[in-house]
Design an enzyme around this catalytic site. Sequence first.
Site, PDB file in Angstrom:
ATOM      1  N   ARG A  43       0.846  -1.201   0.000  1.00 29.92           N
ATOM      2  CA  ARG A  43       0.000   0.000   0.000  1.00 29.92           C
ATOM      3  C   ARG A  43       0.881   1.249   0.000  1.00 29.92           C
ATOM      4  O   ARG A  43       0.616   2.208  -0.730  1.00 29.92           O
ATOM      5  CB  ARG A  43      -0.924  -0.017   1.234  1.00 29.92           C
ATOM      6  CG  ARG A  43      -1.981  -1.108   1.168  1.00 29.92           C
ATOM      7  CD  ARG A  43      -3.025  -0.950   2.253  1.00 29.92           C
ATOM      8  NE  ARG A  43      -2.601  -1.458   3.547  1.00 29.92           N
ATOM      9  CZ  ARG A  43      -2.904  -2.661   4.043  1.00 29.92           C
ATOM     10  NH1 ARG A  43      -3.634  -3.504   3.335  1.00 29.92           N
ATOM     11  NH2 ARG A  43      -2.508  -3.032   5.240  1.00 29.92           N
ATOM     12  N   ASP A  78     -15.876  -4.199  -3.221  1.00 33.03           N
ATOM     13  CA  ASP A  78     -15.721  -5.473  -2.511  1.00 33.03           C
ATOM     14  C   ASP A  78     -17.069  -6.160  -2.480  1.00 33.03           C
ATOM     15  O   ASP A  78     -18.113  -5.507  -2.411  1.00 33.03           O
ATOM     16  CB  ASP A  78     -15.201  -5.272  -1.089  1.00 33.03           C
ATOM     17  CG  ASP A  78     -14.613  -6.560  -0.517  1.00 33.03           C
ATOM     18  OD1 ASP A  78     -13.371  -6.695  -0.492  1.00 33.03           O
ATOM     19  OD2 ASP A  78     -15.393  -7.442  -0.104  1.00 33.03           O
ATOM     20  N   ALA A 121     -16.381  -8.122  -8.098  1.00 32.20           N
ATOM     21  CA  ALA A 121     -15.410  -7.367  -8.894  1.00 32.20           C
ATOM     22  C   ALA A 121     -15.368  -7.840 -10.350  1.00 32.20           C
ATOM     23  O   ALA A 121     -15.139  -7.035 -11.254  1.00 32.20           O
ATOM     24  CB  ALA A 121     -14.019  -7.472  -8.259  1.00 32.20           C
ATOM     25  N   CYS A 137      -2.130 -13.785  -3.755  1.00 35.83           N
ATOM     26  CA  CYS A 137      -1.689 -14.321  -2.463  1.00 35.83           C
ATOM     27  C   CYS A 137      -1.858 -15.838  -2.406  1.00 35.83           C
ATOM     28  O   CYS A 137      -1.919 -16.429  -1.331  1.00 35.83           O
ATOM     29  CB  CYS A 137      -2.410 -13.636  -1.306  1.00 35.83           C
ATOM     30  SG  CYS A 137      -4.185 -13.772  -1.378  1.00 35.83           S
TER      31      CYS A 137
HETATM   32  N1  SAH Z   1      -6.915  -5.065  -0.528  1.00 33.41           N
HETATM   33  C1  SAH Z   1      -7.310  -5.401   0.833  1.00 33.41           C
HETATM   34  C2  SAH Z   1      -7.370  -6.888   1.087  1.00 33.41           C
HETATM   35  C3  SAH Z   1      -8.246  -7.644   0.136  1.00 33.41           C
HETATM   36  S1  SAH Z   1      -8.625  -9.266   0.657  1.00 33.41           S
HETATM   37  C4  SAH Z   1      -6.374  -4.704   1.800  1.00 33.41           C
HETATM   38  O1  SAH Z   1      -5.350  -4.143   1.397  1.00 33.41           O
HETATM   39  O2  SAH Z   1      -6.673  -4.721   3.003  1.00 33.41           O
HETATM   40  C5  SAH Z   1      -9.707  -9.818  -0.576  1.00 33.41           C
HETATM   41  C6  SAH Z   1     -11.105  -9.204  -0.528  1.00 33.41           C
HETATM   42  O3  SAH Z   1     -11.788  -9.657  -1.693  1.00 33.41           O
HETATM   43  C7  SAH Z   1     -11.973  -9.621   0.648  1.00 33.41           C
HETATM   44  O4  SAH Z   1     -12.365  -8.472   1.344  1.00 33.41           O
HETATM   45  C8  SAH Z   1     -13.203 -10.301   0.010  1.00 33.41           C
HETATM   46  O5  SAH Z   1     -14.422  -9.901   0.635  1.00 33.41           O
HETATM   47  C9  SAH Z   1     -13.176  -9.772  -1.385  1.00 33.41           C
HETATM   48  N2  SAH Z   1     -13.763 -10.602  -2.443  1.00 33.41           N
HETATM   49  C10 SAH Z   1     -13.748 -11.930  -2.584  1.00 33.41           C
HETATM   50  N3  SAH Z   1     -14.322 -12.289  -3.748  1.00 33.41           N
HETATM   51  C11 SAH Z   1     -14.705 -11.144  -4.361  1.00 33.41           C
HETATM   52  C12 SAH Z   1     -15.354 -10.836  -5.603  1.00 33.41           C
HETATM   53  N4  SAH Z   1     -15.683 -11.809  -6.466  1.00 33.41           N
HETATM   54  N5  SAH Z   1     -15.578  -9.551  -5.895  1.00 33.41           N
HETATM   55  C13 SAH Z   1     -15.228  -8.561  -5.040  1.00 33.41           C
HETATM   56  N6  SAH Z   1     -14.618  -8.794  -3.874  1.00 33.41           N
HETATM   57  C14 SAH Z   1     -14.364 -10.058  -3.536  1.00 33.41           C
END
Ligand code: SAH
Length: 386
Positions: free
Chosen positions: A205, A241, A269, A329
């Site tokens: 970040r 999200d 997404a 990840c």
């Molecule tokens: N970028 C964040 C961490 C993301 S973790 C940070 O820096 O803190 C991954 C996220 O993707 C989770 O919050 C989960 O709710 C979301 N997620 C899972 N599948 C998804 C989808 N199909 N569309 C949108 N969000 C999704």
Amino acid sequence: MPTATITRKGEDRLRAGHPWIYRSDVMDANAAPGDIVAVVGPRGRTLGYALFSDRSEIVLRMVAHGDDAPGDAMWKDRLAAAIAYRDSLALDATAYRLVHGEADRLPSLIVDRYGDYLVVQALSQGIDRRLPDITAALVELLRPAGILARNDPRVRLLEGLDQHVEALHGEVPPTIDVREGEVRYQVDPWRGQKTGLFLDQRENREAAMRYAHGRVLDAFSYNGGFALALARRAETVLAVDISEDAVARIKGNATRNRLTNIEARAMNAFDELRELERVGAAFDTIVLDPPAFAKNKAAVRKALSGYKEINLRALKLLKPGGFLVTCSCSYNVSEDAFVAIVAEAAADARAEVSVVEKRAQGRDHPILLNVPETYYLKCLILRKLA
Ligand code: SAH
């Protein structure tokens, strides 16, 4: 002392620097769940000492090599070393990982710091059994206001352990205020994902802030990690999200940081990227930080097609001169495989792209040189030339 005798193949693994011995490489074990065992090679030599599990496929997790048995001070000494390393990093944050399991020679133990509180996870029988001692040592070393056990990850089931969340020391409030650089977050250590925040992305970040500009899209935003970090450098940020709860947190965190240029949408997404493309949207900065698409080896092929799809769409939405911060990840997807799939996406999108940075999880989540599985988070910062 309890012992476990391993095969020649197991011994070779240890010599190559790997800290785990799988069930198929254990010939014989005379131990109770969670014992520290002497690990004996096929020719009867003591090779080291390990935590024993009678349930997991990972039967032995090494804590020491050679024939000196670890003493009682080992746990506290290792906790102190892990803490000293984090202190030496002088991180500009009040939330970070203090203990990252194997990489701190404390296999299957996680300790995260959130301000004055600690959140621990015991992910094997051996650590679970020692949690009272580990808690006492943490109290002595750090004097935290409270320690929460987030012992709800599913991997505990593979160890025959139950899933529960409980305060082990002091009182742990429902939310904790923490700071990462200039960004303030409210964290829910009891119910938030992982232990509350995606701490492993903190340095990514920070890195992304160096490039962010114009219109930003933060896809898979959780509680707004990237969105909040980038908003001060951006005109507008769209955070997406799938979780309503996460989106409520993005909004709360935006208000907490007096940021008025963040819009948060509860959307899948994949659908949102497609829809943005359909309406001809364009962005200067895009972040893709999906959950681990490949939770196991069998899922890798499907995961790669997921990574390809989101990266292809993002590269189409990106303006020339714009930056894409794209992450994986999944530890089952290697850096090479991830780079290759993003390259395919770029070719299909007819985008010329340069690699600005290749990054990994933050330094408070160390990677073990001889254990490729510990390099789980890949983060590419790319620039679209045309
Ligand atoms: N970028 C964040 C961490 C993301 S973790 C940070 O820096 O803190 C991954 C996220 O993707 C989770 O919050 C989960 O709710 C979301 N997620 C899972 N599948 C998804 C989808 N199909 N569309 C949108 N969000 C999704």
